[in-house]
Design a protein around this motif. Sequence first.
Motif, PDB file in Angstrom:
ATOM      1  N   ARG A 196      37.172  27.483 -28.388  1.00 52.37           N
ATOM      2  CA  ARG A 196      38.235  28.182 -27.644  1.00 52.37           C
ATOM      3  C   ARG A 196      38.836  27.282 -26.562  1.00 52.37           C
ATOM      4  O   ARG A 196      40.048  27.271 -26.365  1.00 52.37           O
ATOM      5  CB  ARG A 196      37.683  29.456 -27.020  1.00 52.37           C
ATOM      6  N   CYS A 197      37.995  26.529 -25.870  1.00 54.66           N
ATOM      7  CA  CYS A 197      38.459  25.640 -24.808  1.00 54.66           C
ATOM      8  C   CYS A 197      39.424  24.590 -25.360  1.00 54.66           C
ATOM      9  O   CYS A 197      40.491  24.363 -24.802  1.00 54.66           O
ATOM     10  CB  CYS A 197      37.258  24.967 -24.136  1.00 54.66           C
ATOM     11  N   VAL A 198      39.048  23.968 -26.466  1.00 48.98           N
ATOM     12  CA  VAL A 198      39.896  22.950 -27.094  1.00 48.98           C
ATOM     13  C   VAL A 198      41.221  23.578 -27.527  1.00 48.98           C
ATOM     14  O   VAL A 198      42.294  23.029 -27.262  1.00 48.98           O
ATOM     15  CB  VAL A 198      39.174  22.293 -28.283  1.00 48.98           C
ATOM     16  N   ASP A 199      41.164  24.724 -28.169  1.00 50.92           N
ATOM     17  CA  ASP A 199      42.390  25.403 -28.604  1.00 50.92           C
ATOM     18  C   ASP A 199      43.312  25.694 -27.429  1.00 50.92           C
ATOM     19  O   ASP A 199      44.516  25.457 -27.492  1.00 50.92           O
ATOM     20  CB  ASP A 199      42.066  26.704 -29.336  1.00 50.92           C
ATOM     21  N   ARG A 200      42.751  26.230 -26.354  1.00 44.40           N
ATOM     22  CA  ARG A 200      43.572  26.582 -25.182  1.00 44.40           C
ATOM     23  C   ARG A 200      44.127  25.349 -24.492  1.00 44.40           C
ATOM     24  O   ARG A 200      45.266  25.342 -24.044  1.00 44.40           O
ATOM     25  CB  ARG A 200      42.766  27.410 -24.165  1.00 44.40           C
ATOM     26  N   TYR A 201      43.343  24.294 -24.412  1.00 50.12           N
ATOM     27  CA  TYR A 201      43.794  23.067 -23.767  1.00 50.12           C
ATOM     28  C   TYR A 201      44.944  22.446 -24.560  1.00 50.12           C
ATOM     29  O   TYR A 201      45.946  22.029 -23.986  1.00 50.12           O
ATOM     30  CB  TYR A 201      42.636  22.073 -23.633  1.00 50.12           C
ATOM     31  N   ILE A 202      44.809  22.408 -25.874  1.00 53.43           N
ATOM     32  CA  ILE A 202      45.883  21.864 -26.717  1.00 53.43           C
ATOM     33  C   ILE A 202      47.128  22.734 -26.602  1.00 53.43           C
ATOM     34  O   ILE A 202      48.252  22.231 -26.492  1.00 53.43           O
ATOM     35  CB  ILE A 202      45.403  21.729 -28.174  1.00 53.43           C
ATOM     36  N   GLU A 203      46.953  24.042 -26.604  1.00 53.99           N
ATOM     37  CA  GLU A 203      48.091  24.961 -26.468  1.00 53.99           C
ATOM     38  C   GLU A 203      48.794  24.759 -25.122  1.00 53.99           C
ATOM     39  O   GLU A 203      50.018  24.666 -25.059  1.00 53.99           O
ATOM     40  CB  GLU A 203      47.603  26.399 -26.597  1.00 53.99           C
ATOM     41  N   ALA A 204      48.021  24.673 -24.061  1.00 48.80           N
ATOM     42  CA  ALA A 204      48.594  24.481 -22.722  1.00 48.80           C
ATOM     43  C   ALA A 204      49.319  23.146 -22.619  1.00 48.80           C
ATOM     44  O   ALA A 204      50.415  23.062 -22.043  1.00 48.80           O
ATOM     45  CB  ALA A 204      47.505  24.569 -21.663  1.00 48.80           C
ATOM     46  N   THR A 205      48.743  22.107 -23.192  1.00 52.49           N
ATOM     47  CA  THR A 205      49.382  20.792 -23.166  1.00 52.49           C
ATOM     48  C   THR A 205      50.717  20.834 -23.912  1.00 52.49           C
ATOM     49  O   THR A 205      51.707  20.251 -23.463  1.00 52.49           O
ATOM     50  CB  THR A 205      48.452  19.730 -23.779  1.00 52.49           C
ATOM     51  N   GLY A 206      50.751  21.537 -25.034  1.00 58.93           N
ATOM     52  CA  GLY A 206      51.998  21.673 -25.785  1.00 58.93           C
ATOM     53  C   GLY A 206      53.064  22.412 -24.994  1.00 58.93           C
ATOM     54  O   GLY A 206      54.228  22.017 -24.991  1.00 58.93           O
ATOM     55  N   ILE A 207      52.679  23.471 -24.308  1.00 59.95           N
ATOM     56  CA  ILE A 207      53.634  24.238 -23.498  1.00 59.95           C
ATOM     57  C   ILE A 207      54.202  23.374 -22.377  1.00 59.95           C
ATOM     58  O   ILE A 207      55.407  23.341 -22.151  1.00 59.95           O
ATOM     59  CB  ILE A 207      52.958  25.500 -22.926  1.00 59.95           C
ATOM     60  N   VAL A 208      53.326  22.647 -21.693  1.00 65.61           N
ATOM     61  CA  VAL A 208      53.772  21.774 -20.598  1.00 65.61           C
ATOM     62  C   VAL A 208      54.681  20.676 -21.138  1.00 65.61           C
ATOM     63  O   VAL A 208      55.729  20.387 -20.553  1.00 65.61           O
ATOM     64  CB  VAL A 208      52.558  21.175 -19.859  1.00 65.61           C
ATOM     65  N   SER A 209      54.307  20.070 -22.257  1.00 66.76           N
ATOM     66  CA  SER A 209      55.125  19.000 -22.847  1.00 66.76           C
ATOM     67  C   SER A 209      56.513  19.511 -23.221  1.00 66.76           C
ATOM     68  O   SER A 209      57.521  18.861 -22.927  1.00 66.76           O
ATOM     69  CB  SER A 209      54.446  18.429 -24.090  1.00 66.76           C
ATOM     70  N   ARG A 210      56.569  20.660 -23.870  1.00 68.39           N
ATOM     71  CA  ARG A 210      57.877  21.225 -24.247  1.00 68.39           C
ATOM     72  C   ARG A 210      58.721  21.526 -23.016  1.00 68.39           C
ATOM     73  O   ARG A 210      59.921  21.267 -22.998  1.00 68.39           O
ATOM     74  CB  ARG A 210      57.707  22.470 -25.113  1.00 68.39           C
ATOM     75  N   ALA A 211      58.094  22.043 -21.972  1.00 65.53           N
ATOM     76  CA  ALA A 211      58.835  22.346 -20.740  1.00 65.53           C
ATOM     77  C   ALA A 211      59.382  21.064 -20.110  1.00 65.53           C
ATOM     78  O   ALA A 211      60.531  21.027 -19.669  1.00 65.53           O
ATOM     79  CB  ALA A 211      57.939  23.088 -19.756  1.00 65.53           C
ATOM     80  N   LEU A 212      58.567  20.020 -20.075  1.00 58.91           N
ATOM     81  CA  LEU A 212      59.026  18.754 -19.490  1.00 58.91           C
ATOM     82  C   LEU A 212      60.151  18.142 -20.300  1.00 58.91           C
ATOM     83  O   LEU A 212      61.142  17.679 -19.745  1.00 58.91           O
ATOM     84  CB  LEU A 212      57.862  17.770 -19.392  1.00 58.91           C
ATOM     85  N   PHE A 213      60.008  18.138 -21.639  1.00 58.27           N
ATOM     86  CA  PHE A 213      61.045  17.532 -22.475  1.00 58.27           C
ATOM     87  C   PHE A 213      62.331  18.335 -22.462  1.00 58.27           C
ATOM     88  O   PHE A 213      63.409  17.770 -22.543  1.00 58.27           O
ATOM     89  CB  PHE A 213      60.534  17.335 -23.904  1.00 58.27           C
ATOM     90  N   SER A 214      62.245  19.645 -22.325  1.00 56.71           N
ATOM     91  CA  SER A 214      63.474  20.441 -22.297  1.00 56.71           C
ATOM     92  C   SER A 214      64.229  20.215 -20.986  1.00 56.71           C
ATOM     93  O   SER A 214      65.439  20.295 -20.957  1.00 56.71           O
ATOM     94  CB  SER A 214      63.161  21.928 -22.489  1.00 56.71           C
ATOM     95  N   ARG A 215      63.533  19.910 -19.924  1.00 59.03           N
ATOM     96  CA  ARG A 215      64.189  19.635 -18.642  1.00 59.03           C
ATOM     97  C   ARG A 215      64.859  18.271 -18.641  1.00 59.03           C
ATOM     98  O   ARG A 215      65.811  18.054 -17.891  1.00 59.03           O
ATOM     99  CB  ARG A 215      63.173  19.689 -17.495  1.00 59.03           C
ATOM    100  N   GLN A 216      64.379  17.341 -19.438  1.00 59.07           N
ATOM    101  CA  GLN A 216      64.947  16.008 -19.473  1.00 59.07           C
ATOM    102  C   GLN A 216      66.274  15.965 -20.220  1.00 59.07           C
ATOM    103  O   GLN A 216      67.033  15.039 -20.068  1.00 59.07           O
ATOM    104  CB  GLN A 216      63.981  15.021 -20.128  1.00 59.07           C
ATOM    105  N   ARG A 217      66.548  16.950 -21.006  1.00 51.86           N
ATOM    106  CA  ARG A 217      67.781  16.952 -21.796  1.00 51.86           C
ATOM    107  C   ARG A 217      68.945  17.393 -21.006  1.00 51.86           C
ATOM    108  O   ARG A 217      69.198  17.873 -20.126  1.00 51.86           O
ATOM    109  CB  ARG A 217      67.630  17.852 -23.012  1.00 51.86           C
TER     110      ARG A 217
END
Length: 87
Positions: free
Chosen positions: A66-87
């Motif tokens: 569960r920890c690995v799943d949540r960490y990967i999910e959270a990292t994906g959310i943060v990455s998408r948020a950062l990349f969407s702001r750069q556009r």
Amino acid sequence: MDTFSSPPSSGSTSPSPEAMMDQLQTQLAQAYAQEFLETLRAKCFEKCITKPGSSLSGSESSCISRCVDRYIEATGIVSRALFSRQR
């Protein structure tokens, strides 16, 4: 011998800027992946492994999964948020 600080010897060609950029991107991706896995390992181990031993209990195994799943999910959310702001 450092290829970036030494002038090319006669007869050899220096890497193209594109090749250097590709190499740098590959090295950065490897460093990011290594740091990601180390952080993941440290955080999930600290959270889930209460009694280190030769094997994982069922609850420890479930917790790590569960920890690995949540960490990967959270990292994906943060990455998408950062990349969407750069556009």
